[in-house]
Design an enzyme around this catalytic site. Structure first.
Site, PDB file in Angstrom:
ATOM      1  CG  ASP A 211       2.041  21.608   5.894  1.00  7.35           C
ATOM      2  OD1 ASP A 211       1.530  22.738   5.934  1.00  7.35           O
ATOM      3  OD2 ASP A 211       3.011  21.274   6.590  1.00  7.35           O
ATOM      4  CG  HIS A 238       4.290  23.294   9.510  1.00  9.66           C
ATOM      5  ND1 HIS A 238       3.227  23.123   8.639  1.00  9.66           N
ATOM      6  CD2 HIS A 238       3.881  24.210  10.426  1.00  9.66           C
ATOM      7  CE1 HIS A 238       2.231  23.903   9.016  1.00  9.66           C
ATOM      8  NE2 HIS A 238       2.592  24.575  10.103  1.00  9.66           N
TER       9      HIS A 238
HETATM   10  P1  NAD Z   1      -3.464  30.357  21.256  1.00 16.86           P
HETATM   11  O1  NAD Z   1      -2.758  31.553  21.731  1.00 16.86           O
HETATM   12  O2  NAD Z   1      -4.908  30.454  20.926  1.00 16.86           O
HETATM   13  O3  NAD Z   1      -3.324  29.180  22.299  1.00 16.86           O
HETATM   14  C1  NAD Z   1      -2.097  28.824  22.857  1.00 16.86           C
HETATM   15  C2  NAD Z   1      -2.360  28.317  24.246  1.00 16.86           C
HETATM   16  O4  NAD Z   1      -1.114  27.922  24.796  1.00 16.86           O
HETATM   17  C3  NAD Z   1      -2.961  29.374  25.155  1.00 16.86           C
HETATM   18  O5  NAD Z   1      -4.111  28.861  25.772  1.00 16.86           O
HETATM   19  C4  NAD Z   1      -1.849  29.633  26.153  1.00 16.86           C
HETATM   20  O6  NAD Z   1      -2.362  29.943  27.434  1.00 16.86           O
HETATM   21  C5  NAD Z   1      -1.142  28.296  26.158  1.00 16.86           C
HETATM   22  N1  NAD Z   1       0.219  28.354  26.670  1.00 16.86           N
HETATM   23  C6  NAD Z   1       1.172  29.282  26.445  1.00 16.86           C
HETATM   24  N2  NAD Z   1       2.273  28.978  27.142  1.00 16.86           N
HETATM   25  C7  NAD Z   1       2.036  27.819  27.776  1.00 16.86           C
HETATM   26  C8  NAD Z   1       2.780  26.988  28.623  1.00 16.86           C
HETATM   27  N3  NAD Z   1       4.016  27.287  29.000  1.00 16.86           N
HETATM   28  N4  NAD Z   1       2.218  25.851  29.068  1.00 16.86           N
HETATM   29  C9  NAD Z   1       0.991  25.507  28.690  1.00 16.86           C
HETATM   30  N5  NAD Z   1       0.213  26.277  27.914  1.00 16.86           N
HETATM   31  C10 NAD Z   1       0.740  27.411  27.465  1.00 16.86           C
HETATM   32  O7  NAD Z   1      -2.647  29.800  19.984  1.00 16.86           O
HETATM   33  P2  NAD Z   1      -3.119  28.695  18.919  1.00 16.86           P
HETATM   34  O8  NAD Z   1      -3.829  29.357  17.819  1.00 16.86           O
HETATM   35  O9  NAD Z   1      -3.772  27.584  19.648  1.00 16.86           O
HETATM   36  O10 NAD Z   1      -1.696  28.239  18.347  1.00 16.86           O
HETATM   37  C11 NAD Z   1      -0.778  27.579  19.180  1.00 16.86           C
HETATM   38  C12 NAD Z   1       0.509  27.270  18.434  1.00 16.86           C
HETATM   39  O11 NAD Z   1       0.261  26.327  17.369  1.00 16.86           O
HETATM   40  C13 NAD Z   1       1.142  28.480  17.757  1.00 16.86           C
HETATM   41  O12 NAD Z   1       2.529  28.432  17.953  1.00 16.86           O
HETATM   42  C14 NAD Z   1       0.816  28.283  16.286  1.00 16.86           C
HETATM   43  O13 NAD Z   1       1.730  28.910  15.431  1.00 16.86           O
HETATM   44  C15 NAD Z   1       0.896  26.787  16.175  1.00 16.86           C
HETATM   45  N6  NAD Z   1       0.218  26.191  15.016  1.00 16.86           N
HETATM   46  C16 NAD Z   1       0.827  25.130  14.413  1.00 16.86           C
HETATM   47  C17 NAD Z   1       0.226  24.513  13.335  1.00 16.86           C
HETATM   48  C18 NAD Z   1       0.887  23.334  12.682  1.00 16.86           C
HETATM   49  O14 NAD Z   1       0.495  22.975  11.563  1.00 16.86           O
HETATM   50  N7  NAD Z   1       1.833  22.680  13.295  1.00 16.86           N
HETATM   51  C19 NAD Z   1      -1.011  24.976  12.854  1.00 16.86           C
HETATM   52  C20 NAD Z   1      -1.605  26.050  13.495  1.00 16.86           C
HETATM   53  C21 NAD Z   1      -0.973  26.668  14.577  1.00 16.86           C
HETATM   54  C1  LMR Z   2      -0.485  26.887   9.687  1.00 12.61           C
HETATM   55  O1  LMR Z   2       0.126  26.296   8.796  1.00 12.61           O
HETATM   56  O2  LMR Z   2      -1.645  27.290   9.546  1.00 12.61           O
HETATM   57  C2  LMR Z   2       0.197  27.090  11.003  1.00 12.61           C
HETATM   58  O3  LMR Z   2       1.546  26.736  10.953  1.00 12.61           O
HETATM   59  C3  LMR Z   2      -0.023  28.440  11.587  1.00 12.61           C
HETATM   60  C4  LMR Z   2       0.673  29.534  10.851  1.00 12.61           C
HETATM   61  O4  LMR Z   2       1.324  30.353  11.508  1.00 12.61           O
HETATM   62  O5  LMR Z   2       0.549  29.617   9.634  1.00 12.61           O
END
Ligand code: NAD
Ligand code: LMR
Length: 376
Positions: A211, A238
């Site tokens: 953010d 967030h």
């Molecule tokens: P993705 O699906 O590409 O990757 C997630 C990974 O987690 C996969 O490789 C999956 O196999 C693994 N996984 C699932 N369950 C698991 C477990 N029990 N143990 C270990 N690994 C496990 O998803 P992504 O795009 O990498 O996003 C992941 C998360 O991050 C989502 O929840 C998304 O909303 C979040 N996110 C948060 C922010 C933030 O600002 N905090 C930003 C972007 C995404």
């Molecule tokens: C973001 O801010 O990009 C992440 O929290 C992923 C989402 O779901 O928007």
């Protein structure tokens, strides 16, 4: 004699510091083969402060502690998303990461060692043991039309189970939660650590860095400035209205009340989700943001002073209003949270945003706490 004792104390402290600095550099990424996990691991591999990078290479999740393994080629070659396996949800969720990512990254000629671990409780425990920083991007991302809260049902139990493993094998680590909805997943980790008797509020962080990164970039686009110079404070949580940028504290107070800018900062994630059109949410910018936060923690752990990052922590700021966690500027130190800054002087328009934020945040936090109480 005193001089000799001082010299001795100094030597012991120097040894203790260098030993801890060395020990403090193991970083574990849970969910490392995912959209965020891969570039995040790459950035960590390029970071000279990281000496040992542990990655859970292939992971799966079983709500009933029922561990599944399979040699079936189709399972191993595919990355199976929870949402594509509705029939299996409830009995078990199987998530296999693409193989070979750890081996791939391990060839990069920086000093750190990369180890991939198998998806067994022993593998997870080994990946976590001795970690100074545990980054958790494990879980499912949004699709267009979803809110982050819509991810709760799937991600809450994933984060809960990883938190249990971390409480067992890395109780002293800094836990950096990326998995959404962060406003609820961070309280889930706190509850699990409390239950295990190892909760240290100074070592639990919801990663809200993206953010701040976005706010800085979007402001620089409007003002034609270098984003490096745009330090925008973003407080709250967030998701949506819980994300509160404080432009009154920036060098551009005229941006307070700019509706387009506010919309972009609060709903920047939706922009990416829409652009990816079903293929997930922000991964590359998030990897950068996660790596930046980990780097800040390592700097602070290795003795650097004045390292400040906004982050979602167990915070005293609004506890009197029933809001247990809140993101504000936090000074980091060798023990994690060193000092939580209050939001400071803000504009009346921003105060309204903050009020809306607190109301939502409270519900999100309560939801996470209730989940652990009902699903221990
Ligand atoms: P993705 O699906 O590409 O990757 C997630 C990974 O987690 C996969 O490789 C999956 O196999 C693994 N996984 C699932 N369950 C698991 C477990 N029990 N143990 C270990 N690994 C496990 O998803 P992504 O795009 O990498 O996003 C992941 C998360 O991050 C989502 O929840 C998304 O909303 C979040 N996110 C948060 C922010 C933030 O600002 N905090 C930003 C972007 C995404
Ligand atoms: C973001 O801010 O990009 C992440 O929290 C992923 C989402 O779901 O928007």
């Amino acid at each position: 004699m005193f001089a000799a004792r001082r010299a001795l104390t100094g030597a012991v402290q120097a040894r203790a510091f260098s030993a801890s600095a060395r020990d403090l550099s193991k970083v574990t990424v849970l969910g490392a083969a995912g959209g965020i996990g891969q570039p995040l691991s790459l950035l960590l591999k390029l970071n000279p402060r990281v000496s040992d990078l542990a990655r859970t290479r292939k992971t799966f999740y079983t709500p009933n502690t029922n561990i599944l393994t399979s040699n079936s080629k189709s399972m191993i070659s595919a990355e199976v998303q929870v949402s594509s396996l509705p029939a299996l949800v409830g009995s078990y969720i199987l998530i296999l990461d693409k193989l070979g990512v750890a081996a791939d990254i391990s060839h990069i000629n920086t000093k750190s060692k990369v180890t991939g671990y198998d998806p067994t409780p022993t593998g997870l425990a080994s990946a976590l043991k001795g970690a100074e920083i545990v980054l958790i991007p494990a879980g499912v991302p949004r699709k267009p039309g979803m809110t982050r809260d819509d991810l709760f049902n799937t991600n809450a139990s994933i984060v809960r189970d990883l938190a249990k493993a971390a409480a067992e094998s890395a109780p002293d680590a800094n836990i950096l939660v990326i998995s959404n909805p962060v406003n609820s997943t961070v309280p889930i980790v706190a509850e699990i650590f409390k239950k295990a008797g190892v909760y240290n509020p100074k070592r639990l962080f919801g990663v809200t860095t993206l953010d701040v990164v976005r706010a800085s970039r979007f402001v620089s686009e409007i003002k034609g400035t270098d984003p490096v110079d745009e330090k925008i404070v973003v407080v709250g949580g967030h998701s949506g209205v819980t994300i509160v940028p404080l432009f009154s504290q920036s060098s551009h107070p005229d941006l307070v009340g700019n509706p387009e800018l506010l919309q972009r900062v609060q709903f920047g994630g939706d922009e990416v989700v829409k652009a990816k059109d079903g293929a997930g949410s922000a991964t590359l910018s998030m990897a950068m943001a996660g790596a930046r936060f980990a780097e800040s923690l390592l700097k602070a752990a290795q003795g650097e002073k004045g390292v400040v990052e906004p982050t979602f922590v167990d915070s005293p700021l609004y506890k009197d209003q029933g809001v247990e966690f809140f993101a504000s500027k936090v000074e980091l130190g060798p023990n994690g949270v060193e000092k939580i800054h209050d939001v400071g002087k803000i504009d009346a328009t921003e105060q309204k945003l903050l009020d809306a934020c607190l109301a939502d945040l409270k519900k999100n936090i309560v939801k996470g706490v209730a989940f652990v109480a009902e699903n221990p």
